[in-house]
Write a protein that holds these residues in place. Structure first.
Motif, PDB file in Angstrom:
ATOM      1  N   TYR A 173      25.640  -6.842   3.583  1.00  6.98           N
ATOM      2  CA  TYR A 173      25.772  -5.555   2.905  1.00  6.98           C
ATOM      3  C   TYR A 173      27.167  -4.960   3.086  1.00  6.98           C
ATOM      4  O   TYR A 173      27.425  -3.840   2.677  1.00  6.98           O
ATOM      5  CB  TYR A 173      24.722  -4.575   3.432  1.00  6.98           C
ATOM      6  CG  TYR A 173      23.321  -4.983   3.100  1.00  6.98           C
ATOM      7  CD1 TYR A 173      22.801  -4.809   1.811  1.00  6.98           C
ATOM      8  CD2 TYR A 173      22.493  -5.551   4.058  1.00  6.98           C
ATOM      9  CE1 TYR A 173      21.505  -5.191   1.503  1.00  6.98           C
ATOM     10  CE2 TYR A 173      21.196  -5.931   3.764  1.00  6.98           C
ATOM     11  CZ  TYR A 173      20.707  -5.747   2.481  1.00  6.98           C
ATOM     12  OH  TYR A 173      19.427  -6.130   2.176  1.00  6.98           O
ATOM     13  N   VAL A 257      15.727 -14.814  -1.607  1.00  6.32           N
ATOM     14  CA  VAL A 257      15.879 -13.828  -2.672  1.00  6.32           C
ATOM     15  C   VAL A 257      14.901 -12.687  -2.418  1.00  6.32           C
ATOM     16  O   VAL A 257      13.816 -12.894  -1.857  1.00  6.32           O
ATOM     17  CB  VAL A 257      15.628 -14.460  -4.058  1.00  6.32           C
ATOM     18  CG1 VAL A 257      15.817 -13.443  -5.171  1.00  6.32           C
ATOM     19  CG2 VAL A 257      16.560 -15.653  -4.260  1.00  6.32           C
ATOM     20  N   THR A 258      15.276 -11.461  -2.792  1.00  8.23           N
ATOM     21  CA  THR A 258      14.423 -10.302  -2.597  1.00  8.23           C
ATOM     22  C   THR A 258      13.013 -10.565  -3.100  1.00  8.23           C
ATOM     23  O   THR A 258      12.825 -11.100  -4.195  1.00  8.23           O
ATOM     24  CB  THR A 258      15.005  -9.076  -3.325  1.00  8.23           C
ATOM     25  OG1 THR A 258      16.312  -8.824  -2.814  1.00  8.23           O
ATOM     26  CG2 THR A 258      14.138  -7.856  -3.107  1.00  8.23           C
ATOM     27  N   ASN A 259      12.028 -10.172  -2.282  1.00  2.35           N
ATOM     28  CA  ASN A 259      10.609 -10.334  -2.621  1.00  2.35           C
ATOM     29  C   ASN A 259      10.222 -11.798  -2.847  1.00  2.35           C
ATOM     30  O   ASN A 259       9.232 -12.085  -3.522  1.00  2.35           O
ATOM     31  CB  ASN A 259      10.239  -9.508  -3.860  1.00  2.35           C
ATOM     32  CG  ASN A 259      10.476  -8.031  -3.652  1.00  2.35           C
ATOM     33  OD1 ASN A 259      10.238  -7.516  -2.564  1.00  2.35           O
ATOM     34  ND2 ASN A 259      10.949  -7.351  -4.680  1.00  2.35           N
ATOM     35  N   SER A 335      26.752 -15.001   0.374  1.00  2.00           N
ATOM     36  CA  SER A 335      26.054 -13.885  -0.267  1.00  2.00           C
ATOM     37  C   SER A 335      26.311 -13.961  -1.764  1.00  2.00           C
ATOM     38  O   SER A 335      27.429 -13.761  -2.224  1.00  2.00           O
ATOM     39  CB  SER A 335      26.561 -12.548   0.293  1.00  2.00           C
ATOM     40  OG  SER A 335      25.905 -11.478  -0.339  1.00  2.00           O
ATOM     41  N   SER A 337      24.578 -12.103  -4.024  1.00  2.00           N
ATOM     42  CA  SER A 337      24.443 -10.721  -4.481  1.00  2.00           C
ATOM     43  C   SER A 337      23.739  -9.961  -3.373  1.00  2.00           C
ATOM     44  O   SER A 337      23.433 -10.526  -2.319  1.00  2.00           O
ATOM     45  CB  SER A 337      23.636 -10.645  -5.780  1.00  2.00           C
ATOM     46  OG  SER A 337      22.290 -11.046  -5.539  1.00  2.00           O
ATOM     47  N   SER A 338      23.468  -8.685  -3.593  1.00  2.00           N
ATOM     48  CA  SER A 338      22.763  -7.895  -2.576  1.00  2.00           C
ATOM     49  C   SER A 338      21.319  -8.347  -2.422  1.00  2.00           C
ATOM     50  O   SER A 338      20.651  -7.959  -1.463  1.00  2.00           O
ATOM     51  CB  SER A 338      22.806  -6.412  -2.938  1.00  2.00           C
ATOM     52  OG  SER A 338      22.165  -6.195  -4.193  1.00  2.00           O
ATOM     53  N   SER A 339      20.854  -9.183  -3.335  1.00  5.89           N
ATOM     54  CA  SER A 339      19.456  -9.598  -3.298  1.00  5.89           C
ATOM     55  C   SER A 339      19.272 -11.097  -3.093  1.00  5.89           C
ATOM     56  O   SER A 339      18.162 -11.593  -3.162  1.00  5.89           O
ATOM     57  CB  SER A 339      18.750  -9.179  -4.594  1.00  5.89           C
ATOM     58  OG  SER A 339      19.371  -9.786  -5.712  1.00  5.89           O
ATOM     59  N   ALA A 340      20.361 -11.841  -2.860  1.00  9.08           N
ATOM     60  CA  ALA A 340      20.247 -13.291  -2.691  1.00  9.08           C
ATOM     61  C   ALA A 340      21.296 -13.794  -1.716  1.00  9.08           C
ATOM     62  O   ALA A 340      22.489 -13.529  -1.885  1.00  9.08           O
ATOM     63  CB  ALA A 340      20.399 -14.002  -4.036  1.00  9.08           C
TER      64      ALA A 340
END
Length: 571
Positions: A173, A257-259, A335, A337-340
């Motif tokens: 982040y 990945v997110t979720n 990183s 992205s912020s979600s992966a």
């Protein structure tokens, strides 16, 4: 009448108090182990669950001196700096260097109950002399799976000669963490660390390879139920150049990945040409195929950077990695992205492997996308057969056995076909051995559904490649003293015992051929819990070795023949 009245009150009130007092009894801490420091020791143990509805309010460590005749006594000058705390890592100070100690732990619960003493720890001897094998700069790449994912982290740790280190980190982040002051303690179960301020990790344990160049750690993140953590570090070397890169490499990756909406794994075959161009082929990820290519460069601090030029939509091998001092292992965190995020580990291929390369004890760190970790210790024989123990992040344990095979050119380690009955060996994750033959990595699916994992296995340091490397070929064991092993021969030269030929690799049981004992030499047995008592094979006598004081300059070694009436023997 007074007695009858007292008895009646006991029936109404006192017996309840007696029952409460009985309920207050507490189970003792378990799995107590110790690691030596300079006039100190770290003591690790498992805090018991509270009994009968109570909670644990604190644990306290007691130190015992261990004398040459095996007798022990409480060492009153010891100070448990964490006394009364529920932390499972306590530091004991006030110890004397050169003196052997064992430790016990008691637990107190909220009902006021105190447990009996735990079982004794292993014996350790504090010393100001030993130097940590991990001294130097380490670069770590980490990721989490589970409730608080995705989170990636890069850290630089500087280990000092005494095992203390400073740690600074940044995450996916873009946040930089404050520096931590830490100590790394070499326990029998693995390397454990304590940091100040808290590093927000629970159950932190690392396995390092026998060359002390690669380390893999697992932990649970506080406050994040079902959030697990894998941290893979490499010791920074020197003299790096692009000329070190050409050749075949393998890659293992786990993407979060997110979720869990796009979790995936990959295994890559990578070829670096003489111009440091990279061609990568994704071998086993069922969701991807294809090739990537580009330019790879190596900075002076071991940072490997990849500039993709073709097939860049694929994730296989894109990113930055840090190369270890042996130039065979390079973990990296990417990183997207912020979600992966992705943890990806490169290993150099030697092109020549055999089953004998598997022989030894291996510490395995495994991270799964379902938010759990696994720790395993494999004892592998030269024929590929193994037995293993497993500890899981949910507190469960298991054991298994099987037979392994290795590809002589690729270093791929799989299960052999002729598995024994009851074997737990499966082929859902194939491991690949690096060129140093001290690290294996793997990635793949596990169980049913979309649960994936990444694995790092480190060949553990043997008895003679212990945690205290004094330099110039000399090592130190806290119960045995200083010695120099002669590589690939079985012989060691001990500081006071002289030349010995070693049979065995565990401090629980060691046979020695002693060429200076008697006219034609002799065999004797000892262990970490018995030495300096020795069992002599030729006459079945027990001897006590009178370890000379440093600098005593004795021309002959002195033994007391305990079985033979206490006579002194000189060899």
């Amino acid at each position: 009448m007074k007695h009858r009245r007292f008895f009646s009150l006991c029936l109404m009130v006192g017996c309840v108090a007696l029952a409460t007092r009985a309920l207050a009894a507490q189970s003792p801490p378990a799995n107590v182990e110790a690691a030596p420091g300079n006039q100190s020791a770290a003591v690790h143990f498992l805090v018991p669950a509270g009994d009968n509805g109570s909670s644990i309010t604190g644990c306290t460590v007691t130190a015992y001196t261990v004398n040459v005749n095996g007798a022990t006594s409480v060492y009153a000058a010891a100070n448990d700096t964490n006394a009364g705390s529920t932390t499972q890592d306590h530091v004991v100070t006030g110890l004397a260097n050169g003196q052997a100690y064992e430790f016990t732990v008691k637990a107190t619960n909220s009902l006021g109950g105190t447990s009996v003493e735990s079982s004794r720890s292993n014996s350790v001897t504090p010393s100001a002399t030993p130097t940590s094998a991990y001294a130097g700069t380490w670069n770590f790449s980490a990721m989490t799976t589970g409730a608080e994912s995705p989170l990636g982290q890069k850290c630089t740790d500087t280990f000092q000669a005494d095992g203390t280190f400073a740690m600074s980190c940044s995450d996916s982040y873009g946040s930089n963490y404050p520096s931590f002051a830490c100590s790394a303690w070499p326990f029998p179960s693995g390397i454990r660390s304590t940091c100040s301020p808290s590093d927000n990790l629970q159950h932190f344990l690392c396995y390092a390879n026998e060359t002390a160049s690669v380390m893999a750690c697992t932990a649970t993140i506080n406050g994040g139920s079902g959030t697990s953590y894998l941290n893979v570090g490499v010791k920074e070397g020197s003299g790096y150049s692009n000329a070190d890169l050409p050749g075949p490499w393998n890659g293992q990756g786990l993407k979060i990945v997110t979720n869990n909406s796009g979790d995936s794994w990959e295994q890559d075959s990578i070829t670096v040409t003489g111009t440091n161009m990279v061609a990568g082929v994704t071998l086993s990820d069922p969701t991807k195929s294809g090739q990537i290519s580009g330019a790879l460069s190596l900075a002076s601090n071991g940072l490997m950077s990849f500039n993709c030029t073709s097939g860049c939509g694929q994730s296989g091998g894109v990113g930055d990695w840090f190369l270890d001092s042996g130039m065979t292992v390079a973990p990296g965190f990417t990183s997207y992205s912020s979600s992966a995020i992705q943890l990806h580990i490169l290993t150099r291929n030697s092109g020549a492997y055999s089953l004998g390369d598997l022989a030894g004890n291996w510490g395995v760190a495994q991270l799964r996308t379902d938010g759990t970790w696994r720790r395993m210790v494999f004892q592998i024989s030269s024929d590929g057969s193994y037995a293993n123990t497993q500890n899981n992040s949910d507190g469960t344990t298991s054991a298994g056995s099987g037979i392994l095979a290795i590809d002589s050119s690729t270093g791929a380690v799989t299960c052999a076909r002729n598995q024994p009955s009851g074997s737990t060996c499966t082929n859902n994750v194939n491991l690949v051995m690096d060129a140093s033959k001290t690290v294996m990595t793997g990635a793949g699916a596990t169980g049913s559904g979309s649960n994936y994992k990444i694995v790092v296995a480190n060949k553990l340091r043997s008895l003679w490649q212990n945690n205290y490397n004094l330099g110039s070929g000399w090592f130190w064991l806290n119960w045995f003293g200083e010695f120099a092993p002669i590589p690939n021969t079985g012989w060691i030269y001990h500081e006071t015992l002289g030349w010995l030929y070693v049979y065995g690799s565990s401090t629980d049981s060691l046979w020695f051929y002693d060429p200076a004992m008697g006219k034609n030499g002799d065999f004797w047995w000892t262990s970490a819990s018995v030495y300096p008592y020795l069992y002599r094979a030729s006459n079945s006598h027990w001897l006590w070795y009178s370890v000379p004081a440093q600098g005593a300059g004795q021309s002959a070694r002195s033994f007391v023949d305990l079985t033979g009436g206490g006579d002194w023997l000189y060899y």
